[in-house]
Motif scaffolding. Structure first.
Motif, PDB file in Angstrom:
ATOM      1  N   GLU A   1     100.860  22.284-119.704  1.00  0.00           N
ATOM      2  CA  GLU A   1     100.855  23.729-119.497  1.00  0.00           C
ATOM      3  C   GLU A   1     101.611  24.041-118.204  1.00  0.00           C
ATOM      4  OE1 GLU A   1      97.590  27.322-119.594  1.00  0.00           O
ATOM      5  OE2 GLU A   1      97.139  25.599-118.328  1.00  0.00           O
ATOM      6  N   VAL A   2     102.531  24.998-118.278  1.00  0.00           N
ATOM      7  CA  VAL A   2     103.317  25.406-117.114  1.00  0.00           C
ATOM      8  C   VAL A   2     102.988  26.865-116.792  1.00  0.00           C
ATOM      9  CG1 VAL A   2     105.634  25.782-116.189  1.00  0.00           C
ATOM     10  CG2 VAL A   2     105.172  23.790-117.633  1.00  0.00           C
ATOM     11  N   ARG A   3     102.627  27.123-115.532  1.00  0.00           N
ATOM     12  CA  ARG A   3     102.308  28.484-115.096  1.00  0.00           C
ATOM     13  C   ARG A   3     103.154  28.855-113.883  1.00  0.00           C
ATOM     14  NH1 ARG A   3      95.757  29.598-115.463  1.00  0.00           N
ATOM     15  NH2 ARG A   3      95.561  29.376-117.729  1.00  0.00           N
ATOM     16  N   LYS A   4     103.651  30.096-113.916  1.00  0.00           N
ATOM     17  CA  LYS A   4     104.407  30.639-112.794  1.00  0.00           C
ATOM     18  C   LYS A   4     103.512  31.563-111.980  1.00  0.00           C
ATOM     19  CE  LYS A   4     108.999  30.815-114.966  1.00  0.00           C
ATOM     20  NZ  LYS A   4     110.114  31.742-115.308  1.00  0.00           N
ATOM     21  N   LYS A   5     103.672  31.517-110.669  1.00  0.00           N
ATOM     22  CA  LYS A   5     102.956  32.435-109.787  1.00  0.00           C
ATOM     23  C   LYS A   5     103.927  32.934-108.729  1.00  0.00           C
ATOM     24  CE  LYS A   5      98.857  32.922-106.870  1.00  0.00           C
ATOM     25  NZ  LYS A   5      97.685  32.234-106.271  1.00  0.00           N
TER      26      LYS A   5
ATOM     27  N   SER B   1     106.072  29.909-106.910  1.00  0.00           N
ATOM     28  CA  SER B   1     105.158  28.798-107.135  1.00  0.00           C
ATOM     29  C   SER B   1     105.091  28.444-108.626  1.00  0.00           C
ATOM     30  CB  SER B   1     103.754  29.149-106.628  1.00  0.00           C
ATOM     31  OG  SER B   1     102.862  28.082-106.851  1.00  0.00           O
ATOM     32  N   ILE B   2     105.217  27.147-108.919  1.00  0.00           N
ATOM     33  CA  ILE B   2     105.134  26.636-110.296  1.00  0.00           C
ATOM     34  C   ILE B   2     104.045  25.566-110.347  1.00  0.00           C
ATOM     35  CG2 ILE B   2     106.371  25.561-112.219  1.00  0.00           C
ATOM     36  CD1 ILE B   2     107.566  28.211-111.445  1.00  0.00           C
ATOM     37  N   ARG B   3     103.173  25.630-111.338  1.00  0.00           N
ATOM     38  CA  ARG B   3     102.134  24.612-111.525  1.00  0.00           C
ATOM     39  C   ARG B   3     102.309  23.980-112.901  1.00  0.00           C
ATOM     40  NH1 ARG B   3      97.072  23.046-109.561  1.00  0.00           N
ATOM     41  NH2 ARG B   3      95.642  22.217-111.138  1.00  0.00           N
TER      42      ARG B   3
ATOM     43  N   ARG C   1     112.184  29.591-119.011  1.00  0.00           N
ATOM     44  CA  ARG C   1     110.929  29.959-119.658  1.00  0.00           C
ATOM     45  C   ARG C   1     109.937  28.811-119.516  1.00  0.00           C
ATOM     46  NH1 ARG C   1     111.353  29.868-124.774  1.00  0.00           N
ATOM     47  NH2 ARG C   1     109.655  31.300-125.264  1.00  0.00           N
ATOM     48  N   SER C   2     108.676  29.150-119.332  1.00  0.00           N
ATOM     49  CA  SER C   2     107.635  28.123-119.197  1.00  0.00           C
ATOM     50  C   SER C   2     107.592  27.220-120.421  1.00  0.00           C
ATOM     51  CB  SER C   2     106.269  28.783-118.977  1.00  0.00           C
ATOM     52  OG  SER C   2     106.245  29.505-117.762  1.00  0.00           O
TER      53      SER C   2
ATOM     54  N   THR D   1     100.565  21.356-115.330  1.00  0.00           N
ATOM     55  CA  THR D   1      99.335  20.605-115.579  1.00  0.00           C
ATOM     56  C   THR D   1      99.502  19.784-116.854  1.00  0.00           C
ATOM     57  OG1 THR D   1      98.023  22.376-114.567  1.00  0.00           O
ATOM     58  CG2 THR D   1      96.842  20.753-115.900  1.00  0.00           C
TER      59      THR D   1
ATOM     60  N   GLU E   1     107.696  23.085-120.759  1.00  0.00           N
ATOM     61  CA  GLU E   1     106.627  22.369-121.457  1.00  0.00           C
ATOM     62  C   GLU E   1     107.195  21.433-122.515  1.00  0.00           C
ATOM     63  OE1 GLU E   1     103.218  25.875-120.983  1.00  0.00           O
ATOM     64  OE2 GLU E   1     104.211  25.534-122.902  1.00  0.00           O
TER      65      GLU E   1
END
Length: 265
Positions: A91-95, A99-101, A73-74, A103, A78
């Protein structure tokens, strides 16, 4: 009538077989998907970091390329990254696919210090000292010198420096502790325009706002050096007068800058 019953039994049996085959097909697709590269992390992008390296953040996250994209889980990542002392928020975002970003928002850099060994460190607003690995980094914040590691006013000073605009803070080149019986949090600051400033950590957020105006007033009088005392009153005193006579403060020049600071400790 017996013929109709036999047709109904065949119809029900066909539907059960179709459902079973569909379930088997979906299960097979799921197994193939989760074993394929589409279900794996292919790229981790880390942004917003200056004090920390991407490797430090990546290691703290607990994920890496090749891990299951759906296996975490994001919010969990975090929480892991937030454990790093330099990180204020993350902040963690999945795409999809893969792809994981991540920030991060670090505590801002407010000062520098130089270790006895000559190593340079940046000081964050929470008091954390971080080694400077980039030799080309611009020293655009004051250097704190003469401070003991256990000095509680050093931490308070770092927290206070965060409140000061960058433009104003860039005028200060160095800050030293200068405690007295009256002001245990008294500090001495050196400006890049050749002035010395005495104030306190408590007074600093309000008094520093007058500094630029006071320097401009001295320039109008063709005065380019001296000591500013920003305590109960804002006073300018020539170097030779301040350091040459014990009662120099009494003979100092008061500036016209507004002074609304209440009397401190």
């Amino acid at each position: 009538m017996p013929v109709l019953r036999e047709e109904r039994k065949r119809s029900r049996g066909s539907r059960k077989l179709l459902f079973f085959l569909l379930l088997l097909f979906v299960t097979l697709l799921a197994v193939l998907f989760f074993r394929s590269s589409l279900s794996k992390i292919a790229q981790i992008e880390i942004a917003g970091n200056t004090a920390l390296t991407a490797e430090e953040i990546g290691q703290a996250s607990g994920i890496s390329n090749g891990h299951n994209f759906f296996g975490f889980r994001s919010a969990t990542v975090e929480q892991r990254v937030k454990q790093l002392q330099a990180v204020e928020s993350v902040e963690v975002r999945k795409k999809f696919p893969g792809s994981i970003r991540i920030t991060v928002r670090e505590y801002p850099r407010v000062a520098f210090q130089i270790r006895p060994t000559g190593e340079k460190e940046m000081l964050l607003s929470n008091g954390l000292a971080v080694p400077v690995t980039d030799k080309n980094i611009v020293v655009d914040k004051p250097i704190l010198s003469g401070w003991d590691e256990g000095n509680t006013w050093k931490l308070k000073l770092c927290e206070t420096l965060r409140k000061i605009p960058d433009k104003t803070l860039s005028e200060i080149s160095e800050i030293k502790p200068s405690p007295t019986k009256t002001y245990e949090d008294k500090i001495k600051m050196y400006t890049r325009s050749q002035f010395e400033v005495y104030t306190t950590v408590t007074y600093l957020p309000d008094k520093i706002l007058y500094l630029e105006e006071m320097i401009e007033q001295m320039a109008d009088k063709e005065v380019d050096s001296g000591v500013f005392e920003l305590l109960e009153a804002n006073t300018h005193i020539p170097f030779e007068q301040y350091y040459g006579k014990p009662d120099a403060q009494k003979n100092g020049q008061k500036t016209d800058a507004k002074d609304t600071q209440k009397k401190g400790n």
